[in-house]
Scaffold this active site. Structure first.
Site, PDB file in Angstrom:
ATOM      1  N   HIS A   9       0.887  -1.159   0.000  1.00  0.00           N
ATOM      2  CA  HIS A   9       0.000   0.000   0.000  1.00  0.00           C
ATOM      3  C   HIS A   9       0.925   1.210   0.000  1.00  0.00           C
ATOM      4  CE1 HIS A   9      -3.843   2.018   1.893  1.00  0.00           C
ATOM      5  NE2 HIS A   9      -3.425   2.619   0.784  1.00  0.00           N
ATOM      6  N   LEU A  10       0.794   2.092  -0.983  1.00  0.00           N
ATOM      7  CA  LEU A  10       1.768   3.149  -1.223  1.00  0.00           C
ATOM      8  C   LEU A  10       2.099   3.932   0.043  1.00  0.00           C
ATOM      9  CD1 LEU A  10       3.511   4.736  -3.207  1.00  0.00           C
ATOM     10  CD2 LEU A  10       1.495   6.142  -3.737  1.00  0.00           C
ATOM     11  N   HIS A  11       3.386   3.994   0.381  1.00  0.00           N
ATOM     12  CA  HIS A  11       3.811   4.713   1.567  1.00  0.00           C
ATOM     13  C   HIS A  11       5.302   5.014   1.514  1.00  0.00           C
ATOM     14  CE1 HIS A  11       4.909   0.569   2.559  1.00  0.00           C
ATOM     15  NE2 HIS A  11       5.710   1.027   3.502  1.00  0.00           N
ATOM     16  N   PHE A  12       5.689   6.053   2.228  1.00  0.00           N
ATOM     17  CA  PHE A  12       7.078   6.384   2.509  1.00  0.00           C
ATOM     18  C   PHE A  12       7.279   6.278   4.016  1.00  0.00           C
ATOM     19  CE2 PHE A  12       5.979   8.457  -1.394  1.00  0.00           C
ATOM     20  CZ  PHE A  12       7.139   8.496  -2.171  1.00  0.00           C
TER      21      PHE A  12
END
Length: 430
Positions: free
Chosen positions: A245-248
């Site tokens: 799940h898109l994350h930094f």
């Protein structure tokens, strides 16, 4: 033993309203009952929001924050992130107390950092997907950030309508520019004090697939933090991202990363002037992981779009990579890597495998998280170098990938320059 001094906690000037208030969370209480970040609960909720300065033609200077509460200046990183992070720690929302973890600088030329973190090994969520595919579809049934509670969110993060930054204590989700907000949340299995996650447009269910907009958002966060000790990192699938799940990730460490001190050689390129105008690219020297450093550009967009073009190419061609955003967003380190691939075919030594370190962006940058006291006590510069060398592409493969990266960025390499450029920027406490 030389240790890293931890930064004193500064309590936030802005404490969140009680999220259990029935007026604020009536929709959530009627939904799944968990007050989560899903579409069942988040719409209709109220959360703090930090609005960063709007893009403009010139580079953004380190700015001040204007609050609706009448406070003219706050330190974004210390007062807001660290203060609210400490609040969540006081509430017992973390899986272990990261302040009990010991950190030391490994003696040697490079100054690798070792941390003993037994809690992360025992309590971190396991990887739930294939490690040989950089791009995989989002799977609603596996863990994703919509399932975390709103109490884990520090604030929303969005662009303001002017050239100033603002902080609003209690803003309705329905009033923000997008129905799917960017959120800053705690990492419940932290590596360091203040370890947080930047989750772009959480309700849109993007897989771990970087794009121009999300990279630019991360760079805005680094710029707004205005502190060289605050870095953001990105791990692609296949390069030890553990959640699709898109994350930094981001945290604060009051010491330079070894990679930030490494020597670099400027790559003379065609397509953009370097370094006074346009984006400059360098190649790391005398470092165990081969990588590239992007810097320069007149605006955040100019630098971020150049790098994003390269990252999109890598993920579309199934090349795993890690990214470090450093120096307040002024430098971006790119590391194509192959550790998982080498491990799958039995090419990583058993001596390295037995320490059970998954070398993601923080380890590659020189901050190595170890799981046992024996490994921590015995960690040497030789060990750190051998571990990270297993991550690196071969010289031949790296040169091939470098050519592709430069082409994707709109550049091509000219003749090699023998000049070695030392990165002399060493962050100092503000």
């Amino acid at each position: 033993m030389l240790t890293i001094k931890r930064v004193a906690t500064v309590v936030s000037n802005y404490q969140e309203d009680d999220l259990s208030d029935n007026n604020n969370n009536n929709k959530a209480s009627l939904a799944c009952g968990r007050n989560c970040l899903g579409s069942c609960c988040l719409p209709g909720s109220k959360l703090p929001i930090y609005l960063f300065k709007k893009d403009r033609d010139l580079g953004l200077e380190d700015g001040v924050v204007e609050s609706c509460e009448g406070v003219s200046e706050i330190s974004f990183l210390h007062n807001l992130v660290l203060g609210q992070w400490q609040d969540r720690m006081n509430r017992g929302l973390f899986r272990y107390d990261v302040t009990d973890c010991h950190t030391r600088i490994i003696p040697g030329h490079h100054g690798f950092l070792a941390q003993l973190n037994e809690g992360r090994h025992l309590k971190k969520r396991p990887t739930e997907f294939r490690v040989d595919q950089v791009l995989q579809p989002f799977d609603e049934n596996k863990f994703n950030f919509k399932k975390i509670g709103q109490e884990e969110v520090l604030f929303m993060f969005d662009q303001s309508l002017d050239h100033r930054s603002h902080f609003l204590v209690n803003e309705s989700i329905e009033n923000i520019s997008s129905p799917s907000p960017n959120v800053i949340a705690i990492n419940v299995s932290p590596i360091e004090y203040g370890h947080v996650l930047l989750i772009p447009r959480v309700l849109d269910c993007f897989p771990q697939r970087i794009d121009h907009e999300s990279l630019r958002l991360a760079m805005h966060m680094a710029k707004e933090a205005a502190d060289p000790f605050f870095r953001l990192g990105y791990n692609s699938l296949g390069a030890f991202a553990t959640i699709n799940h898109l994350h930094f990730q981001a945290y604060y460490l009051a010491a330079p990363f070894p990679v930030e001190k490494a020597k670099r050689q400027i790559i003379k390129t065609k397509g953009q002037q370097c370094p006074q105008q346009g984006v400059c690219v360098s190649e790391l020297l005398d470092y165990p992981v081969r990588g590239l450093v992007f810097e320069g550009g007149n605006t955040i967009r100019e630098l971020s779009d150049t790098v994003a073009n390269s990252l999109v190419f890598l993920q579309n061609n199934n090349i795993p990579f890690n990214v470090l955003i450093s120096d307040c967003g002024n430098k971006i380190y790119l590391f194509p890597q192959c550790f998982a691939e080498r491990q799958a075919v039995g090419e990583v030594s058993q001596e390295i495998l037995k320490v059970e370190v998954n070398p993601a962006v923080w380890e590659i940058s020189g901050h190595i998280v170890l799981k046992t006291k024996l490994d921590f006590d015995q960690a040497s510069e030789e060990f750190a170098w051998r571990l990270l060398a297993e991550v690196s592409l071969s010289e031949e493969r790296f040169q091939e990938v470098k050519a592709w990266v430069l082409k994707a960025a709109g550049m091509r390499q000219e003749e090699e320059d023998d000049e070695m450029v030392q990165n002399i920027h060493v962050p100092t406490a503000s």
